[in-house]
Design an enzyme around this catalytic site. Structure first.
Site, PDB file in Angstrom:
ATOM      1  N   GLU A  59     -64.071 -45.783   9.082  1.00 23.17           N
ATOM      2  CA  GLU A  59     -63.382 -47.057   9.218  1.00 23.17           C
ATOM      3  C   GLU A  59     -64.343 -47.998   9.956  1.00 23.17           C
ATOM      4  OE1 GLU A  59     -59.448 -46.469  10.889  1.00 23.17           O
ATOM      5  OE2 GLU A  59     -59.292 -44.486   9.994  1.00 23.17           O
TER       6      GLU A  59
ATOM      7  N   LYS B 270     -65.238 -52.116   5.711  1.00 24.13           N
ATOM      8  CA  LYS B 270     -65.699 -50.727   5.793  1.00 24.13           C
ATOM      9  C   LYS B 270     -66.921 -50.475   4.925  1.00 24.13           C
ATOM     10  CE  LYS B 270     -60.883 -49.310   6.339  1.00 24.13           C
ATOM     11  NZ  LYS B 270     -59.764 -48.600   5.694  1.00 24.13           N
TER      12      LYS B 270
ATOM     13  N   ARG C 283     -49.183 -41.692   3.520  1.00 19.41           N
ATOM     14  CA  ARG C 283     -50.209 -41.376   4.519  1.00 19.41           C
ATOM     15  C   ARG C 283     -49.536 -40.973   5.814  1.00 19.41           C
ATOM     16  NH1 ARG C 283     -53.945 -45.362   3.167  1.00 19.41           N
ATOM     17  NH2 ARG C 283     -55.475 -44.126   4.266  1.00 19.41           N
TER      18      ARG C 283
END
Length: 304
Positions: free
Chosen positions: A3, A62, A269
Site C-alpha cells: 500500500e 500504490k 475483505r
DNA sequence: ATTAATGTTCAGAA
DNA sequence: TTTCTGAACATTAA
C-alpha cells in the site's frame, strides 16, 4: 500487499540507484514464470526503454512511476505480491523482469519480482499518464487529503467508510491493512456510512491518515506473517509490530483493554476493529459518552 | 483431494 | 450515477 507506505519505501529505496543511468537492456527473467502483464508487449517496451535513462522515480497511489528521458513514464503496479529489488531476491523463481544498466553503479540491474503474478508494468506517454491519474479519474493522494477534502469525499456517499477508504478513485494509497489501522486510531466504526460522519470524526480521520501512514513509512512498511513484502534490499518492514487491530482478532484491544478485537467482512475483505474504541452509533463520536457501554458487536466472527 | 481464503484492480452488470 | 460482483493470479490452511 504493498500500500502507500510500502510503495513509498520502494521508491525511496531504488531512487538513487536507478536514475540517470543508461538502460542497457530489459529482459524477461529466465524461469518458468510469465513475465507478468506488460503494456504494450515486452518486445515493444524493450525498444522504447533501451538507451534511455530514468529521470525521476516517484509514487502515484500504490504505483511506482519511473519517468523516462523521452517524456514517457513506466508505471509499476505491485498489486498483491510485487516487489522492486536492487539485489538479493527472496527467490529466483518469481523474478519476472530485469532492467540492466550500462556503465558504473553500485547495482548493475534492478528487478521486478512477483510471487502471485498479479502485478503490471505499463508504459504511458506523457498525455496518457496525465489523463489516467488526473483528479476525478484517480483519487487525491492520501497524504494530501485535508479535512475539507474528506468532507467533500464523504458527505454524499452512502458507502461504508471502510469501503470508501479502499476506493482508489476517491483517495489513493490506502489498502486493506491501513484502512483498519486508520479507523481504529480515529475511533470510527468501519461500517458507518461515510455521510454520517460528523465534522469532528472527519477531523480525527484526517489526523489518523497522516499519523498512521507517516509512521508506517518511517518503519518501512508492514511485512506480514507470510513475509511477502520486503524493501529493495530484501529486508522486512517493521510497522507490523505497531498494528493495533489488523490480524489481531480475539486479542484484547491494547488501547482500551476492555474489548477483544473483532473481525468482520466488508466488500469481501477482512476488517478488524475494536467495538469499544470504535462505537457504531451516530457519527462515531468517540467522546459522546452515551455509547461507552452496552455496545454489541455487529458481527460475531472472531476467528483469525 | 478439493475448497476456501488471501488483496488489488478493472470490466461489466445491477 | 453509484455501487456491487467476478475474474485474474499463487500459495497455503482447512
Amino acid at each position: 500487499m504493498p500500500e502507500l507506505p510500502e510503495v513509498e519505501t520502494m521508491v525511496r529505496g531504488i531512487r538513487a540507484h536507478v536514475t540517470h543511468r543508461p538502460i542497457g537492456d530489459l529482459v524477461a527473467c529466465a524461469n518458468r514464470c510469465k513475465p507478468i502483464n506488460i503494456k504494450p508487449t515486452l518486445a515493444r517496451l524493450r525498444k522504447r526503454v533501451v538507451g534511455k535513462t530514468f529521470q525521476a522515480v516517484r509514487r502515484l497511489g500504490k504505483r511506482v512511476i519511473l519517468d523516462l528521458s523521452d517524456g514517457s513514464s513506466l508505471a509499476i503496479e505491485p498489486r498483491m505480491t510485487g516487489l522492486v529489488l536492487l539485489a538479493d531476491p527472496p527467490d529466483v523463481e518469481h523474478l519476472r523482469l530485469r532492467w540492466d544498466f550500462d556503465g558504473p553503479g553500485q547495482y548493475a540491474s534492478f528487478w521486478f519480482w512477483d510471487r502471485r503474478g498479479l502485478g503490471t508494468v505499463t508504459l504511458f506517454d506523457q498525455a496518457a499518464l496525465k489523463a489516467r491519474f488526473a483528479l476525478g479519474t484517480f483519487g487525491r493522494d492520501a497524504l494530501e487529503m485535508t479535512a475539507d477534502h474528506w468532507v467533500e469525499s464523504c458527505h454524499k456517499s452512502a458507502r461504508e467508510i471502510k469501503v470508501l477508504l479502499l476506493d482508489q478513485k476517491t483517495v489513493a494509497g490506502i489498502g486493506n491493512l491501513y484502512a483498519s489501522e486508520i479507523l481504529h486510531r480515529a475511533g470510527i466504526h468501519p461500517g458507518v456510512p461515510a455521510k454520517s460522519l460528523t465534522p469532528d470524526a472527519l477531523e480525527r480521520l484526517t489526523q489518523s491518515v497522516q499519523f498512521v501512514l507517516n509512521k508506517a513509512i518511517e518503519y518501512e512498511g508492514s511485512t506480514l506473517g507470510d513475509g511477502t513484502y520486503r524493501n529493495a534490499l530484501n529486508q522486512s518492514g517493521r510497522y507490523q509490530n505497531e498494528h493495533r487491530v489488523y490480524m489481531r482478532a480475539g486479542e484484547m484491544c491494547s488501547v482500551c483493554g476492555d474489548e477483544e478485537i473483532v473481525r468482520i467482512v466488508q466488500a469481501q475483505r477482512s476488517t478488524f476493529y475494536c467495538p469499544m474504541c470504535q462505537p457504531e452509533s451516530k457519527g462515531s463520536g468517540r467522546k459522546s459518552g452515551s455509547d461507552r457501554r452496552g455496545f454489541k458487536p455487529s458481527n460475531r466472527k472472531t476467528g483469525r
